[in-house]
Design a protein around this motif. Structure first.
Motif, PDB file in Angstrom:
ATOM      1  N   HIS A 918       0.937  -1.309   0.020  1.00  0.00           N
ATOM      2  CA  HIS A 918       0.122  -0.123  -0.021  1.00  0.00           C
ATOM      3  C   HIS A 918       0.871   1.247   0.019  1.00  0.00           C
ATOM      4  O   HIS A 918       0.487   2.175  -0.304  1.00  0.00           O
ATOM      5  CB  HIS A 918      -0.985  -0.065   1.379  1.00  0.00           C
ATOM      6  CG  HIS A 918      -0.713   0.936   2.237  1.00  0.00           C
ATOM      7  ND1 HIS A 918       0.296   1.013   3.314  1.00  0.00           N
ATOM      8  CD2 HIS A 918      -1.496   2.146   2.467  1.00  0.00           C
ATOM      9  CE1 HIS A 918       0.239   1.945   4.193  1.00  0.00           C
ATOM     10  NE2 HIS A 918      -0.489   2.813   3.661  1.00  0.00           N
ATOM     11  N   LYS A 922       0.482   3.869  -2.777  1.00  0.00           N
ATOM     12  CA  LYS A 922       0.411   5.469  -2.389  1.00  0.00           C
ATOM     13  C   LYS A 922       1.408   6.259  -3.092  1.00  0.00           C
ATOM     14  O   LYS A 922       0.987   7.466  -3.234  1.00  0.00           O
ATOM     15  CB  LYS A 922       0.377   5.307  -0.656  1.00  0.00           C
ATOM     16  CG  LYS A 922       0.065   6.798  -0.354  1.00  0.00           C
ATOM     17  CD  LYS A 922       0.012   6.741   1.172  1.00  0.00           C
ATOM     18  CE  LYS A 922      -0.524   8.037   2.113  1.00  0.00           C
ATOM     19  NZ  LYS A 922      -0.292   7.937   3.274  1.00  0.00           N
ATOM     20  N   THR A 927      -4.229   5.901  -4.776  1.00  0.00           N
ATOM     21  CA  THR A 927      -4.674   5.865  -3.677  1.00  0.00           C
ATOM     22  C   THR A 927      -5.593   4.820  -3.142  1.00  0.00           C
ATOM     23  O   THR A 927      -5.838   4.199  -2.220  1.00  0.00           O
ATOM     24  CB  THR A 927      -5.037   7.455  -3.125  1.00  0.00           C
ATOM     25  OG1 THR A 927      -4.011   8.118  -3.603  1.00  0.00           O
ATOM     26  CG2 THR A 927      -5.369   7.641  -1.805  1.00  0.00           C
ATOM     27  N   ALA A 930      -4.428   1.717  -2.846  1.00  0.00           N
ATOM     28  CA  ALA A 930      -3.696   1.327  -1.612  1.00  0.00           C
ATOM     29  C   ALA A 930      -4.780   1.321  -0.541  1.00  0.00           C
ATOM     30  O   ALA A 930      -4.582   0.594   0.422  1.00  0.00           O
ATOM     31  CB  ALA A 930      -2.943   2.549  -1.319  1.00  0.00           C
TER      32      ALA A 930
END
Length: 940
Positions: A918, A922, A927, A930
């Motif tokens: 993640h 990210k 995002t 993630a």
């Protein structure tokens, strides 16, 4: 002249104070001169008769104390410093008197024209060697004549007093009767100067000084008078009484011997001497003294019984039996029952029970019927029958005792009961004990204790418990009763009652403060604490177990450790030598006659003699050193203070025998385990350290290994692992190729400071001595990795790789070290180094068989160097795999049967992989992706 004993005397030894050196006669013939003068006064005898009388005097006389006319014996009593020891003068006077008489006899033979005798072999200066030896050995009579001895007083042997001496003695007696002591003393001193060998003057002087309260001078004058008239027993008896007042046992024994020599037929004196030997513990000599009395009075019952008792005390049962049989054989029908009773007891002590029964039958026949037989003889008869296996007489005696009443009935019942108990006839013994319970008062609880012990021997333990409680109520401080009773309660499954029995009372602290060190309360006894601790241990009450026994074991180990440092003294200090030498010191140094042989064992006398010689050697050596120091011009300092330095003594531990009993060793090990489970680590380490130090040779090897393993476990658990480093190091030394041992070692080392010297030295030692051992090489590489010296770490890892190329951990360590090295600033070919690192990581993946752990480590390496695309692909592979839980390797001190206390999934790396993935998503801007990964894999 009869010689007083010399210092070498074996029995009654005595010296005479130095006095009158210049006043004793030079030739020592004062007494002989007076006797010769007496012979001249008795004139009218033929020359041949005089020669015969002189010859008989030479052969039969006993020497007595004599002073020359020029002697002033008053110096002896006053303690003149110019005096000499009289016993040496006595020996010289005796020898010279004998030689003078021999010379005189030879001169007379020559004057009469008779041929001189040819000296026999061994003659010298007119006296044979045998005669000289007889004179030098005091207490032995001179050689007697072989011819018939004449009866009656020897003519010329009594001295006549001059009128002047008689008048002064009479006047002195009148002054003494009138209380005019000074005038009487003055006259008697003149009498002593005129007639120094007159005993009446010394006796009267002693009486005067006794009336004046000067017992010392009175004793000295009476002692001189007694030696001038040694055949006067009354004066010796008086000296005996005075010696008893002074508590001078040596002088008492000497005066007793003299009094007995003066009056050999006085049985009372012999009784007194025997009683003195009894009081001094010299039972053998006491028995001999009583047998001497029997030689004079064979019918003396008391002397015979005492002689037998003394022989019994010396362990001479046969001699004691012979002494009593000599009496009963002549007085079979009229023998005293006390004598017969003693003889029966002696037979029983000698295991001659048939002979004892024969004596009882003789008494029965003399009495005429069994009813008249005394109760104590019935008791002895039953005991004899019991020893011979005839137990049916016990019931008859039991019935007789219930009917009869006697003042000593209780003692007789106890005697027969104890005899049955010693013969293991506990049922019969119990009947008599229970009868005794209703007759005699059991004030000290011994009767209840004996009853309880009989029940235990009969396997009726439940019945024994009440009697133990009764005995304990009267003997609260008896530790053995409490321990025995607690064991019975545990067998009856009354554990709580046993704990209450052994636990201290509620106000124990107040009682402990009031009790002195000599009367320590029972709950502080080591045996009580040991028994109570075992109960707590068996019940699993670890905290109470540790609190009960920890302090006692700790103090015992400390005391034993200190006792090992106490070395036996090679030389005795002066204080001990002086104490031993006191035995041979003067008891009454201010008396004329002193230096009597002390009454002590031969061993004590030998010690005292050696002590005196040691002190003399020390004094001579000190004088030599002093003279050498003075000659060298140095200051002399005495070395006496060194001898007086206090020496360490061996102390008594609270738990005696703790290090000798293997059961106690297990108790120490259990205590250490209990303390460790209670997380009292410092106390545990202290006990372990002292145990391995003090009881290293006593504890078994398995217990040593357990203690060291426990110490290693505590080393990892404590805040400062330095205290347990020695234990983990020892485990590695004993198991150098054990991965579990090295894991334990590295757990402790990883919590130490980076450059712990002892660890570095040990690691270097192991690598130098065991070059094929991989764990120390890996640990060395880890140490370099921790301080970011990746090149040195890679070098160590590659060395380990050469030894074990198929070890996955080594390939992982080499790969990570090369990657970390490539990320540095000094390396020029970084790409090549990174490729080499990943090569080792892929080799690690191959060995592990595409395991989840290997994939995760490669993904983490790619992420570390910035190859996030490759890292994401490997993280996704990790998430697709599900790793099963594997058991954690056991350390040496851990029990292999202990179940794993871990939650399910502790070996799964999915969450770690999802979190790192993640982070990649990210950072790349995904995002939502993630957030979805965290939601799927990292949400509880």
């Amino acid at each position: 002249m009869k010689r007083p004993p010399s210092p070498s005397a074996p029995e009654d030894e005595m010296e005479v104070d130095e006095a009158g050196r210049d006043n004793l006669g030079e030739e020592g013939r004062g007494g002989d001169k007076e006797r010769d003068d007496g012979e001249d006064d008795d004139g009218g005898e033929a020359e041949e008769e005089e020669e015969e009388e002189e010859e008989e005097e030479e052969e039969d006389e006993e020497y007595i104390l004599q002073f020359d006319e020029e002697t002033n014996p008053l110096y002896l009593v006053e303690g003149d410093s110019n005096g000499v020891e009289l016993y040496r003068q006595f020996e010289r006077l005796e020898y010279e008197a004998l030689a003078e008489r021999k010379r005189k006899a030879l001169d007379e033979q020559r004057d009469r024209g008779e041929p001189a005798k040819k000296p026999r072999q061994g003659e010298f200066l007119g006296a044979t060697i045998e005669e000289i030896n007889e004179l030098m050995n005091f207490g032995m009579r001179r050689r007697r004549s072989r011819g018939p001895k004449k009866k009656g007083r020897k003519k010329g042997s009594r001295n006549k007093l001059s009128p002047e001496v008689s008048r002064r003695i009479g006047d002195a007696t009148l002054h003494y009767a009138s209380g005019e002591y000074d005038e009487a003393i003055h006259l008697l001193e003149e009498v002593v100067l005129l007639a120094p060998n007159l005993s009446d003057a010394y006796y009267l002087l002693g009486q005067i000084y006794d009336a004046m309260g000067d017992r010392r001078k009175a004793l000295n004058f009476h002692m001189i008078a007694a030696h001038l008239t040694p055949k006067d027993p009354s004066l010796w008896k008086k000296l005996i009484a005075w010696s008893i007042e002074q508590r001078n046992t040596g002088q008492v024994r000497y005066c007793l011997s003299k009094a007995i020599s003066a009056d050999p037929e006085d049985v009372g004196l012999k009784f007194d001497r025997a009683l003195l030997y009894v009081e001094l513990g010299e039972y053998q000599k006491a028995a001999e003294s009583y047998e001497q009395i029997l030689g004079i009075q064979p019918a003396n019952i008391e002397a015979r019984k005492m002689a037998a008792k003394m022989h019994r005390k010396c362990g001479q049962i046969d001699k004691a039996i012979n002494v009593m049989e000599d009496y009963t054989s002549f007085h079979n029908s009229k023998a005293d029952l006390s004598v017969v009773d003693l003889l029966i007891s002696l037979y029983m002590d000698n295991n001659a029970h048939n002979e004892a029964l024969r004596q009882i039958e003789n008494v029965l026949s003399a009495f005429g019927s069994e009813k008249k037989l005394p109760l104590y003889l019935k008791v002895k008869a039953v005991i004899c029958h019991a020893h011979l296996g005839n137990m049916e007489h016990a019931e008859v005696l039991l019935q007789d005792m219930q009917r009869e009443s006697s003042p000593d009935k209780g003692d007789l019942i106890a005697e027969v009961a104890d005899s049955f108990a010693n013969l293991a006839q506990y049922d019969c013994a119990l009947k008599f004990y229970l009868m005794l319970e209703g007759i005699a008062a059991d004030d000290n609880g011994q009767l209840c204790l004996k009853v309880a012990q009989c029940y235990i021997s009969m396997k009726e333990r439940g019945k024994a418990i009440p009697f133990f409680y009764k005995a304990l109520s009267k003997m609260e401080g008896n530790v053995d009763i409490r321990i025995t009773l607690s064991s019975l309660l545990l067998e009856e499954e009354k554990c709580d009652e046993a704990i209450i029995l052994l636990s201290p009372p509620k106000n124990s602290e107040l009682f402990s403060a009031l009790c002195s060190a000599q009367s320590k309360p029972w709950w502080l006894n080591g045996k009580i604490k040991m028994q109570l601790a075992k109960i707590y241990r068996d019940k699993g009450m670890l905290e109470k177990f540790a609190d009960t026994i920890y302090s006692s074991i700790r103090e015992t180990l400390i005391v034993e450790s200190q006792n090992q440092k106490v070395r036996p003294a090679k030389k005795l200090p002066k204080t001990v030598l002086f104490e031993r030498a006191k035995l041979l010191s003067e008891q009454q140094p201010d008396n004329v006659f002193h230096g009597f042989k002390p009454i002590a064992t031969s061993a004590d006398l030998a010690k005292a003699t050696r002590a005196i010689k040691s002190l003399q050697k020390k004094a001579a050596l000190r004088e030599e050193r002093k003279a050498a120091a003075i000659a060298a011009g140095l200051d002399w300092q005495s070395e006496d203070s060194e001898d007086e330095a206090p020496r360490k003594a061996v102390q008594k531990p609270p738990l005696e025998g703790l290090l000798k009993d293997p059961e106690h060793h297990q108790l120490i090990l259990d205590l250490c385990k209990a303390l460790a489970s209670l997380r009292r680590y410092w106390e545990t380490l202290e006990i372990i350290n002292y145990t391995l130090k003090v009881a290293y040779n006593a504890v078994s090897n398995d217990q040593k290994e357990e203690l060291r393993s426990l110490g290693a476990q505590i080393a990892y658990s404590t805040r400062d692992p330095k205290h347990g480093f020695n234990y983990v190091r020892y485990i590695v030394q004993q198991h150098p190729y054990s991965i579990a041992a090295w894991n334990c070692y590295y757990k402790v080392v990883s919590r130490l400071e980076n450059r712990y010297t002892r660890h570095v030295k040990f690691l270097h030692y192991m690598r130098a001595t065991r070059r094929d051992c991989v764990p120390p090489i890996i640990i060395s590489g880890h140490q370099f990795t921790l301080i970011s010296q990746h090149q040195a770490a890679a070098r160590d890892y590659l060395e380990a790789y050469k030894l074990q190329p198929e070890n996955p951990l080594i390939s992982l360590c080499v790969g990570t070290a090369l990657i970390n090295l490539a990320l540095g600033f000094r390396l020029q070919n970084k790409h090549q180094c990174v490729v080499q690192g990943f090569a080792f990581l892929y080799n690690y993946l191959r060995i592990c068989g595409d395991s989840q752990e290997a994939l995760y480590n490669i993904a983490r390496a790619y992420q570390h160097v910035g190859l996030v695309t490759l890292a994401a692909s490997y993280y996704e592979k990790v998430l697709t795999l599900k790793e099963e839980d594997h058991p954690i390797p056991k350390l040496p001190y851990e029990d292999s049967n202990t179940p794993q206390d871990q939650r399910s999934g502790y070996c799964n790396l999915g969450r770690e992989a999802a979190y790192n993935l993640h982070l990649i998503y990210k950072k790349s801007g995904a995002t939502d992706l993630a957030r979805q990964v965290l939601k799927n894999y990292c949400t509880l």
